[in-house]
Enzyme design. Structure first.
Site, PDB file in Angstrom:
ATOM      1  N   LYS A   1     -11.276  -7.881   6.394  1.00 47.76           N
ATOM      2  CA  LYS A   1     -10.592  -7.095   7.424  1.00 47.76           C
ATOM      3  C   LYS A   1     -11.477  -5.953   7.853  1.00 47.76           C
ATOM      4  O   LYS A   1     -11.982  -5.247   6.978  1.00 47.76           O
ATOM      5  CB  LYS A   1      -9.276  -6.559   6.848  1.00 47.76           C
ATOM      6  CG  LYS A   1      -8.470  -5.714   7.832  1.00 47.76           C
ATOM      7  CD  LYS A   1      -7.249  -5.123   7.165  1.00 47.76           C
ATOM      8  CE  LYS A   1      -6.462  -4.334   8.199  1.00 47.76           C
ATOM      9  NZ  LYS A   1      -5.293  -3.674   7.646  1.00 47.76           N
TER      10      LYS A   1
ATOM     11  N   CYS B   1      -0.004   4.150   1.883  1.00 48.99           N
ATOM     12  CA  CYS B   1      -0.324   5.101   2.955  1.00 48.99           C
ATOM     13  C   CYS B   1       0.802   5.339   3.957  1.00 48.99           C
ATOM     14  O   CYS B   1       0.897   6.420   4.525  1.00 48.99           O
ATOM     15  CB  CYS B   1      -1.610   4.699   3.670  1.00 48.99           C
ATOM     16  SG  CYS B   1      -1.670   2.988   4.193  1.00 48.99           S
TER      17      CYS B   1
ATOM     18  N   ARG C   1      -2.558   2.610  13.176  1.00 51.98           N
ATOM     19  CA  ARG C   1      -2.157   3.886  12.567  1.00 51.98           C
ATOM     20  C   ARG C   1      -1.055   4.542  13.372  1.00 51.98           C
ATOM     21  O   ARG C   1      -0.203   5.219  12.809  1.00 51.98           O
ATOM     22  CB  ARG C   1      -3.365   4.798  12.402  1.00 51.98           C
ATOM     23  CG  ARG C   1      -4.227   4.220  11.303  1.00 51.98           C
ATOM     24  CD  ARG C   1      -5.347   5.085  10.865  1.00 51.98           C
ATOM     25  NE  ARG C   1      -6.111   4.350   9.865  1.00 51.98           N
ATOM     26  CZ  ARG C   1      -7.360   4.576   9.558  1.00 51.98           C
ATOM     27  NH1 ARG C   1      -8.003   5.546  10.174  1.00 51.98           N
ATOM     28  NH2 ARG C   1      -7.958   3.859   8.647  1.00 51.98           N
TER      29      ARG C   1
ATOM     30  N   GLU D   1     -16.884  -7.312  -4.060  1.00 53.90           N
ATOM     31  CA  GLU D   1     -15.433  -7.073  -4.015  1.00 53.90           C
ATOM     32  C   GLU D   1     -14.661  -8.386  -4.171  1.00 53.90           C
ATOM     33  O   GLU D   1     -13.667  -8.455  -4.889  1.00 53.90           O
ATOM     34  CB  GLU D   1     -15.046  -6.397  -2.693  1.00 53.90           C
ATOM     35  CG  GLU D   1     -15.434  -4.935  -2.591  1.00 53.90           C
ATOM     36  CD  GLU D   1     -14.512  -4.015  -3.403  1.00 53.90           C
ATOM     37  OE1 GLU D   1     -13.593  -4.516  -4.081  1.00 53.90           O
ATOM     38  OE2 GLU D   1     -14.719  -2.787  -3.355  1.00 53.90           O
TER      39      GLU D   1
ATOM     40  N   SER E   1      -5.490  -4.541  14.762  1.00 53.29           N
ATOM     41  CA  SER E   1      -4.848  -3.956  15.942  1.00 53.29           C
ATOM     42  C   SER E   1      -5.831  -3.602  17.058  1.00 53.29           C
ATOM     43  O   SER E   1      -5.557  -3.878  18.224  1.00 53.29           O
ATOM     44  CB  SER E   1      -4.054  -2.712  15.534  1.00 53.29           C
ATOM     45  OG  SER E   1      -4.899  -1.766  14.911  1.00 53.29           O
TER      46      SER E   1
ATOM     47  N   CYS F   1       0.863  -1.177   0.000  1.00 51.05           N
ATOM     48  CA  CYS F   1       0.000   0.000   0.000  1.00 51.05           C
ATOM     49  C   CYS F   1       0.900   1.228   0.000  1.00 51.05           C
ATOM     50  O   CYS F   1       2.109   1.115   0.160  1.00 51.05           O
ATOM     51  CB  CYS F   1      -0.942   0.013   1.199  1.00 51.05           C
ATOM     52  SG  CYS F   1      -2.329   1.145   0.901  1.00 51.05           S
TER      53      CYS F   1
ATOM     54  N   LYS G   1     -12.183  -4.870   2.718  1.00 52.86           N
ATOM     55  CA  LYS G   1     -11.522  -4.103   3.777  1.00 52.86           C
ATOM     56  C   LYS G   1     -12.410  -2.917   4.124  1.00 52.86           C
ATOM     57  O   LYS G   1     -12.707  -2.077   3.273  1.00 52.86           O
ATOM     58  CB  LYS G   1     -10.155  -3.628   3.302  1.00 52.86           C
ATOM     59  CG  LYS G   1      -9.392  -2.852   4.367  1.00 52.86           C
ATOM     60  CD  LYS G   1      -8.022  -2.443   3.884  1.00 52.86           C
ATOM     61  CE  LYS G   1      -7.294  -1.650   4.945  1.00 52.86           C
ATOM     62  NZ  LYS G   1      -5.963  -1.219   4.484  1.00 52.86           N
TER      63      LYS G   1
HETATM   64 ZN    ZN Z   1      -3.124   2.011   2.806  1.00 55.43          ZN
END
Ligand code: ZN
Length: 321
Positions: A246, A120, A203, A231, A272, A118, A193
């Site tokens: 997820k 991010c 995060r 999806e 998490s 990813c 997700k």
């Molecule tokens: Zn991401």
């Protein structure tokens, strides 16, 4: 005559004989975080028992995991800098790429490395895609995701796991991997997700909170179950080898539905927030540690073949399995 189901619960011998669901080490994947620097092993405050490792201490930790019998990891990287085009995500000498090479140099096939793909953690915006006209642009993100996946595989990753939720990324990534001779590398798609508050502690761990807006324009609405099936179908059509749901706990119904329609293995990410909730409660003596096994069994019973969980190491250390 009364039916007496209790006969089969008399003692552990009979209970184990009729047990329907089993949690095995083979189905567990352990997420890990690698950062720049040397000799760093820093506990993540929001996820007690989980750490940021520099490459050298990551190698030491993986040695311990292999000795425990835990041989599958999902690797996340936290880069030294971020920019608009997430250049550290696909830098051949980026943090994840170096970690993979070092792990493979030390352990070869004794460790199975899945990488999270990813942007991010690598974008200055904290978003999973490129920004165009204030929107997260889908199609200009795809080549960067594929480039990232390719760089992981070139470094030695055994499997890639795109978590971005852009449309069409599985087909794009499959084509790029195939064109470069990596047709044997499986793709585990984060298919369903959800835009979930359960990612909060992650995060902090991955330093990936978006700097503006939220992820609701690409991650799924928690209210939608049927859409998860769409999806999954699309990812299967595009060539996903494993599909994922997820988070796991608040989405057990989705796992069950996905399992029913999927002809490939189903993974579930015990995220998490799910981890920290239980862990903090256990640490404070509010609930017993048996809740870990009960929780993971529930995910398995719902239909998950593979469980990605921050509890994996602890389970083996404490002999919970
Ligand atoms: Zn991401």
């Amino acid at each position: 005559m009364i039916r007496r189901p209790r006969r089969l619960r008399t003692n552990e011998m009979i209970r184990s004989m009729v047990r329907e669901t089993h949690l095995g080490i083979d189905s567990l994947v352990y997420p890990m975080f690698v950062i720049e620097g040397k000799k760093i092993k820093k506990e993540i405050p929001s996820m007690p028992g989980n750490y940021h490792f520099s490459v050298d201490t990551l190698v030491e930790e993986v040695k311990t995991l292999i000795d425990l019998g835990l041989k599958k990891i999902l690797l996340f990287g936290i880069p030294k800098f971020k920019d608009e085009i997430a250049s550290e995500a696909y830098n051949p000498n980026g943090i994840v790429q170096r970690a993979i090479r070092e792990l493979k140099r030390n352990f070869g096939d004794s460790i199975y490395i899945i990488t999270d793909v990813c942007l991010c953690e690598y974008t200055s915006t904290g978003h999973c895609g490129m920004i165009k006209d204030q929107r997260i642009d889908n199609d200009s993100t795809l080549p960067l995701l594929s480039k990232t996946a390719l760089s992981h595989v070139e470094a030695g990753a055994d499997m890639v796991a795109p978590s971005d939720m852009m449309d069409g990324r599985i087909a794009h990534m499959r084509r790029v991997l195939d064109e470069n001779g990596f047709e044997f590398i499986p793709i585990m798609a984060y298919s369903a997700k959800y835009a979930s508050a359960y990612y909060g502690p992650f995060r902090e761990a991955a330093d990936s909170a978006p700097h503006f807006g939220d992820r609701k324009s690409y991650q799924m609405d928690p209210a939608n179950g049927k859409e998860a099936l769409l999806e999954v179908k699309l990812d299967l059509e595009e060539g996903a080898d494993i599909v994922m749901v997820k988070p796991a706990l608040a989405y057990l119904d989705v796992i069950k539905k996905v399992k029913e329609i999927s002809d490939v293995p189903v993974a579930a990410y015990n995220v998490s927030g799910e981890y920290s909730m239980l862990k903090m409660a256990i640490n404070q003596g509010l609930i017993g540690k048996d809740v870990i096994q009960e929780t993971l069994i529930a995910i398995k019973r719902a239909g998950a073949d593979i469980i990605i969980t921050y509890f994996a190491k602890e389970i083996l250390e404490k002999g919970i399995l």
